[in-house]
Design an enzyme around this catalytic site. Structure first.
Site, PDB file in Angstrom:
ATOM      1  N   ASN A 189     -10.082  -0.132  -1.295  1.00 48.05           N
ATOM      2  CA  ASN A 189      -9.194  -0.353  -0.145  1.00 48.05           C
ATOM      3  C   ASN A 189      -9.876  -0.137   1.194  1.00 48.05           C
ATOM      4  O   ASN A 189     -10.499   0.902   1.400  1.00 48.05           O
ATOM      5  CB  ASN A 189      -8.039   0.666  -0.185  1.00 48.05           C
ATOM      6  CG  ASN A 189      -6.955   0.298  -1.165  1.00 48.05           C
ATOM      7  OD1 ASN A 189      -7.170  -0.483  -2.079  1.00 48.05           O
ATOM      8  ND2 ASN A 189      -5.784   0.870  -0.956  1.00 48.05           N
ATOM      9  N   ASP A 246       0.854  -1.191   0.000  1.00 47.64           N
ATOM     10  CA  ASP A 246       0.000   0.000   0.000  1.00 47.64           C
ATOM     11  C   ASP A 246       0.898   1.253   0.000  1.00 47.64           C
ATOM     12  O   ASP A 246       2.122   1.141   0.198  1.00 47.64           O
ATOM     13  CB  ASP A 246      -0.907  -0.066   1.244  1.00 47.64           C
ATOM     14  CG  ASP A 246      -2.211   0.707   1.069  1.00 47.64           C
ATOM     15  OD1 ASP A 246      -2.422   1.266  -0.012  1.00 47.64           O
ATOM     16  OD2 ASP A 246      -3.008   0.737   2.024  1.00 47.64           O
ATOM     17  N   HIS A 247       0.300   2.418  -0.178  1.00 46.05           N
ATOM     18  CA  HIS A 247       1.000   3.717  -0.204  1.00 46.05           C
ATOM     19  C   HIS A 247       2.492   3.708   0.082  1.00 46.05           C
ATOM     20  O   HIS A 247       2.914   3.657   1.242  1.00 46.05           O
ATOM     21  CB  HIS A 247       0.395   4.638   0.862  1.00 46.05           C
ATOM     22  CG  HIS A 247      -1.001   5.002   0.585  1.00 46.05           C
ATOM     23  ND1 HIS A 247      -1.344   6.019  -0.269  1.00 46.05           N
ATOM     24  CD2 HIS A 247      -2.155   4.476   1.039  1.00 46.05           C
ATOM     25  CE1 HIS A 247      -2.656   6.102  -0.320  1.00 46.05           C
ATOM     26  NE2 HIS A 247      -3.167   5.183   0.453  1.00 46.05           N
ATOM     27  N   GLY A 276      -9.715   4.977   1.341  1.00 46.30           N
ATOM     28  CA  GLY A 276     -10.531   5.567   2.401  1.00 46.30           C
ATOM     29  C   GLY A 276     -11.873   4.869   2.498  1.00 46.30           C
ATOM     30  O   GLY A 276     -12.920   5.504   2.595  1.00 46.30           O
ATOM     31  N   HIS A 329      -8.868   8.933   4.181  1.00 47.02           N
ATOM     32  CA  HIS A 329      -8.399   7.847   5.044  1.00 47.02           C
ATOM     33  C   HIS A 329      -8.807   8.058   6.501  1.00 47.02           C
ATOM     34  O   HIS A 329      -8.785   9.183   6.985  1.00 47.02           O
ATOM     35  CB  HIS A 329      -6.865   7.747   4.983  1.00 47.02           C
ATOM     36  CG  HIS A 329      -6.354   7.360   3.640  1.00 47.02           C
ATOM     37  ND1 HIS A 329      -5.787   8.272   2.783  1.00 47.02           N
ATOM     38  CD2 HIS A 329      -6.313   6.170   3.000  1.00 47.02           C
ATOM     39  CE1 HIS A 329      -5.421   7.649   1.673  1.00 47.02           C
ATOM     40  NE2 HIS A 329      -5.730   6.375   1.776  1.00 47.02           N
ATOM     41  N   GLY A 330      -9.141   6.969   7.182  1.00 45.32           N
ATOM     42  CA  GLY A 330      -9.481   7.046   8.608  1.00 45.32           C
ATOM     43  C   GLY A 330     -10.976   6.986   8.815  1.00 45.32           C
ATOM     44  O   GLY A 330     -11.723   6.592   7.912  1.00 45.32           O
ATOM     45  N   SER A 390     -13.328   2.940   4.781  1.00 47.44           N
ATOM     46  CA  SER A 390     -14.020   2.653   6.043  1.00 47.44           C
ATOM     47  C   SER A 390     -15.095   3.692   6.311  1.00 47.44           C
ATOM     48  O   SER A 390     -14.788   4.845   6.576  1.00 47.44           O
ATOM     49  CB  SER A 390     -13.020   2.667   7.206  1.00 47.44           C
ATOM     50  OG  SER A 390     -12.028   1.694   7.003  1.00 47.44           O
TER      51      SER A 390
HETATM   52 ZN   LIG Z   1      -5.010   4.662   0.878  1.00 51.27          ZN
END
Ligand SMILES: [Zn+2]
Length: 272
Positions: free
Chosen positions: A220, A73-74, A199, A170-171, A201
């Site tokens: 993701n 990932d990243h 992002g 993200h988060g 979630s």
């Molecule tokens: Zn990401």
């Protein structure tokens, strides 16, 4: 991802960080009869080395009854990306999204060129998907990926897939996110490269289903999965500590994770 593109759906990728989270991703995918991508965030190499992570995923993938892919990932660092490839990663994300367009192209293209020789896939990012915790504004469409730039970026870099900014972050979201599906459609019309949504979630499922039909082919998820892992362990220690064998923990925690993965994977319509 190519198959997902043909079927107007998305494969789902989860960030794992140890044997439990890797195992549960695969078992959950087997229960759901869906393909799965297992990712490692580069910062996690302090917990598990690239080589160990890649070896575990590959070992379990060979025995799995569903397709399992391995992805870094990243990653913003060229040397680290090369290290991951050397250590067995078969797909990586070269994240130049905080750079200028020109520098992002240069960075991503250099990774693609090196990766291609080893048969490794590269995901790029254009338009920056920020972090809720850092206070990044993700609702302002001035920060969204531009369709014509996405097309030229894909062409100039040769990426296998492209992460786009269309209103996700993200988060854990503070307010319900609203994906810019019109923008997504414009990007899809401009370029044929499989698109990636980060992002994941907390985005409502009806929005995800639409996004998958409109061009997202890789999705993701990290935060939800990692928090669930924490919660399952916390519950076990609070309710069962000292009462049952310590080995019971693995059964309880893994079955909770597997259930989550199997349920989340229902969003992907590719059955295997
Ligand atoms: Zn990401």
């Amino acid at each position: 991802m190519e198959e997902a593109k043909k079927q107007n759906t998305s494969v789902i990728a989860f960030d794992a960080l140890d044997y439990n989270t890797i195992c549960s991703c695969i078992r959950g995918a087997e229960i759901a009869r869906r393909p799965v991508i297992i990712m490692l965030y580069p910062g996690m190499r302090e917990i598990i080395s690239f080589r160990s992570f890649a070896a575990i995923v590959k070992d379990l993938a060979q025995k799995a009854s569903v397709p399992v892919a391995l992805h870094l990932d990243h990653c913003t660092n060229y040397e680290l990306l090369m290290q991951a490839i050397e250590d067995g990663f078969t797909s990586v994300m070269a994240d130049g999204s905080t750079l200028s367009y020109e520098d992002n192209v240069r960075f991503t293209r250099s990774v693609v060129q090196a990766a291609r020789e080893k048969g490794v896939d590269v995901e790029g990012e254009l338009g920056h998907v920020g972090q809720v915790a850092a206070g990044d504004v993700y609702t302002d469409e001035r920060g969204f990926t531009l369709p014509e730039e996405a097309a030229s970026f894909a062409e100039e870099t040769g990426v296998t897939s492209l992460a786009v900014a269309i209103g996700s972050c993200h988060g854990m979201y503070k307010a319900e996110p609203k994906l810019a599906l019109d923008r997504l459609q414009e990007i899809r019309r401009a370029t044929g490269v499989p698109l990636v949504l980060h992002g994941g979630s907390g985005i409502p499922e009806d929005q995800l289903e639409k996004a998958f039909r409109m061009g997202i082919n890789k999705f993701n998820v990290a935060t939800e999965y990692v928090i669930l892992y924490e919660q399952l362990q916390h519950t076990f220690y609070t309710e069962q500590y000292g009462k049952v064998s310590p080995f019971e923990k693995y059964k309880v925690v893994r079955s909770g994770l597997e259930e989550y993965i199997a349920r989340k994977l229902q969003l992907c319509t590719i059955k295997v």
